[in-house]
Write an enzyme that holds these catalytic residues in place. Structure first.
Site, short mmCIF file in Angstrom:
data_model
loop_
_atom_site.label_atom_id
_atom_site.label_comp_id
_atom_site.label_asym_id
_atom_site.label_seq_id
_atom_site.Cartn_x
_atom_site.Cartn_y
_atom_site.Cartn_z
N GLY A 10 0.94 -1.15 -0.01
CA GLY A 10 0.02 -0.05 -0.14
C GLY A 10 0.85 1.29 0.17
O GLY A 10 1.86 1.16 0.75
N ARG A 71 0.60 -5.08 -4.89
CA ARG A 71 0.59 -5.94 -3.77
C ARG A 71 0.82 -7.29 -4.64
O ARG A 71 0.01 -8.18 -4.47
CB ARG A 71 -0.62 -6.01 -3.21
N ASP A 102 5.56 -5.47 5.81
CA ASP A 102 5.99 -6.94 6.03
C ASP A 102 5.94 -7.63 4.73
O ASP A 102 6.91 -8.56 4.42
CB ASP A 102 5.29 -7.48 7.19
N THR A 124 4.78 1.50 6.31
CA THR A 124 3.39 1.03 6.44
C THR A 124 2.58 2.16 7.45
O THR A 124 2.97 2.26 8.55
CB THR A 124 2.83 -0.45 6.86
N ASP A 126 0.21 1.12 8.96
CA ASP A 126 -0.39 0.17 10.18
C ASP A 126 0.87 0.26 11.36
O ASP A 126 0.45 -0.17 12.54
CB ASP A 126 -0.38 -1.13 9.61
N ASP A 128 3.16 -1.96 11.93
CA ASP A 128 3.23 -3.11 12.53
C ASP A 128 4.34 -3.94 12.08
O ASP A 128 4.32 -5.40 12.48
CB ASP A 128 1.88 -4.06 12.22
N ARG A 170 -5.07 -2.87 9.69
CA ARG A 170 -5.04 -4.44 9.46
C ARG A 170 -5.30 -5.08 11.05
O ARG A 170 -6.22 -4.74 11.71
CB ARG A 170 -3.76 -4.79 8.80
O1 F6P Z 1 -1.59 -2.21 5.07
C1 F6P Z 1 -1.98 -1.03 4.79
C2 F6P Z 1 -3.28 -0.77 4.73
O2 F6P Z 1 -3.89 0.52 4.48
C3 F6P Z 1 -3.96 -1.42 5.70
O3 F6P Z 1 -4.54 -0.54 7.08
C4 F6P Z 1 -5.42 -1.89 5.09
O4 F6P Z 1 -6.17 -2.92 5.66
C5 F6P Z 1 -5.11 -2.29 3.45
O5 F6P Z 1 -3.68 -1.44 3.68
C6 F6P Z 1 -5.93 -1.57 2.52
O6 F6P Z 1 -5.52 -2.01 1.45
P1 F6P Z 1 -5.99 -1.62 -0.28
O7 F6P Z 1 -5.20 -0.28 -0.32
O8 F6P Z 1 -5.38 -2.60 -1.09
O9 F6P Z 1 -7.38 -1.50 0.00
#
Ligand code: F6P
Length: 341
Positions: A10, A71, A102, A124, A126, A128, A170
């Site tokens: 992301g 991704r 990660d 990230t 997150d 995390d 997440r």
């Molecule tokens: O990992 C970053 C994040 O923003 C998470 O918090 C969320 O669940 C996910 O990516 C959303 O992903 P996408 O941009 O593929 O909808």
């Protein structure tokens, strides 16, 4: 020496600041710097972009990533490993800087085990990644959550409503805990601590009984409603790294709180707003420090490492260790959060 840089997973504010820092520090070390477009997909498909003064000019304050991202898991795509290695050899790439979370860094670790000279930069929203205190993008995201709480407070108070704010993150509760704490949230729910809807309703009712006839409730998208026993998903199909698309817990909570307490509820899902816009001072400086540190590791020939922030010190942590386990919200932080809710 030719150094390639890519961004994966992301997007997050501060990625461009990190790309700029890798380029600028790399040039001053005498390296040629080349960008890989669209994360690991670009390495498999040979999508390179030479980085020049012009390409990186003016990108420091810009969200997103000038390189694009994906991704994409190269180890799950047919011939992906060989194609990545071919691109690396065809272009005489001596070292690779992977900027990501990660998943991206997990691929970097595997590549490093295959003999590629890799350095990782943690990114990230997150926050995390176990090996570091802070990842690029987190600070900007929590500022968005804080501002959202500030903006929702007046309406909550004026209308005597429960305003539910669903945030990303997440399986980790950092965004909710830190953003909610800064925004003065009245209830914060994180994935690390399962809750029952009855408990939440009791807390809302207790506030009303104290004359606080409104509440701001911040909930992580990955929070677990004990009655349901699982997280609530928008899309159960997993991506190339095995993640479902979370989302929806805010609506479930609002519906149940309204039904069980009779208080009017509204939901705001912050979604990708948390990943957009200009990076904060902290993210720009962190990304810059990480980019410079990554080049310094390459100069020293230290590969298979991730740059990390521990306290206020930038250091190198072996990728293998940096990705070990999980980086969950600590009890200590959660207990402090609860003092104010
Ligand atoms: O990992 C970053 C994040 O923003 C998470 O918090 C969320 O669940 C996910 O990516 C959303 O992903 P996408 O941009 O593929 O909808």
């Amino acid at each position: 020496m030719k150094v390639a840089v890519l961004t994966g997973g992301g997007d997050a504010p501060g990625l461009n600041a990190a790309i700029r820092a890798v380029a600028r520090a790399g040039w001053s070390a005498g390296f040629e710097i080349v960008g890989v477009r669209n994360g690991w997909y670009g390495l498999v498909e040979d999508q390179l972009l030479p980085l020049t003064q012009e390409t990186i000019s003016g990108i420091l304050p810009r969200g997103g990533t000038i390189l694009g991202t994906s991704r994409f898991n190269p180890f799950k795509s047919e011939g992906g490993t060989d194609k990545m290695l071919d691109t690396i050899h065809r272009h005489d790439i001596d070292a690779l800087v992977a900027i990501g979370g990660d998943d991206t860094l997990g691929v970097a670790l595997k590549l490093s085990k295959l003999g590629v000279n890799v350095v990782g930069i943690p990114k990230t929203m997150d926050n995390d990644i176990p090996g570091t205190d802070f990842t690029i993008g987190f600070d900007t995201a929590v500022n968005v959550v804080m501002e959202a709480c500030d903006r929702l407070h007046p309406t909550a108070e004026a209308h005597h409503r429960v305003m539910v704010v669903e945030v990303m993150g997440r399986d980790a509760g950092w965004v909710a805990a830190v953003g909610g704490l800064a925004g003065g949230a009245d209830i914060i729910l994180v994935p690390e601590i399962p809750f029952t809807i009855d408990e939440v309703c009791e807390r809302v009712k207790a506030r009303h009984a104290r004359g606080r006839t409104f509440s701001i409730l911040v909930v992580s998208e990955g929070a677990k409603v004990a009655e349901l026993g699982t997280q609530i998903v928008q899309e159960a199909r997993v991506d190339a790294f095995g993640h479902v698309r979370l989302g929806g817990v805010g609506n479930v909570l609002a519906r149940e709180i309204e039904a069980r307490t009779g208080y009017e509820c509204r939901v705001t899902v912050l979604g990708h707003l948390q990943r957009g816009g200009a990076p904060t001072v902290f993210d720009r400086v962190l990304a810059t420090r990480y980019g410079v540190a990554a080049i310094s590791l390459i100069v020293q020939g230290q590969f298979g490492q991730m740059v990390a922030l521990r306290g206020n010190t930038i250091m190198a942590v072996p990728l293998q260790d940096a990705l070990q386990g999980t980086n969950a919200v600590s009890r200590e932080l959660y207990e402090m959060v609860n003092l104010f809710t």
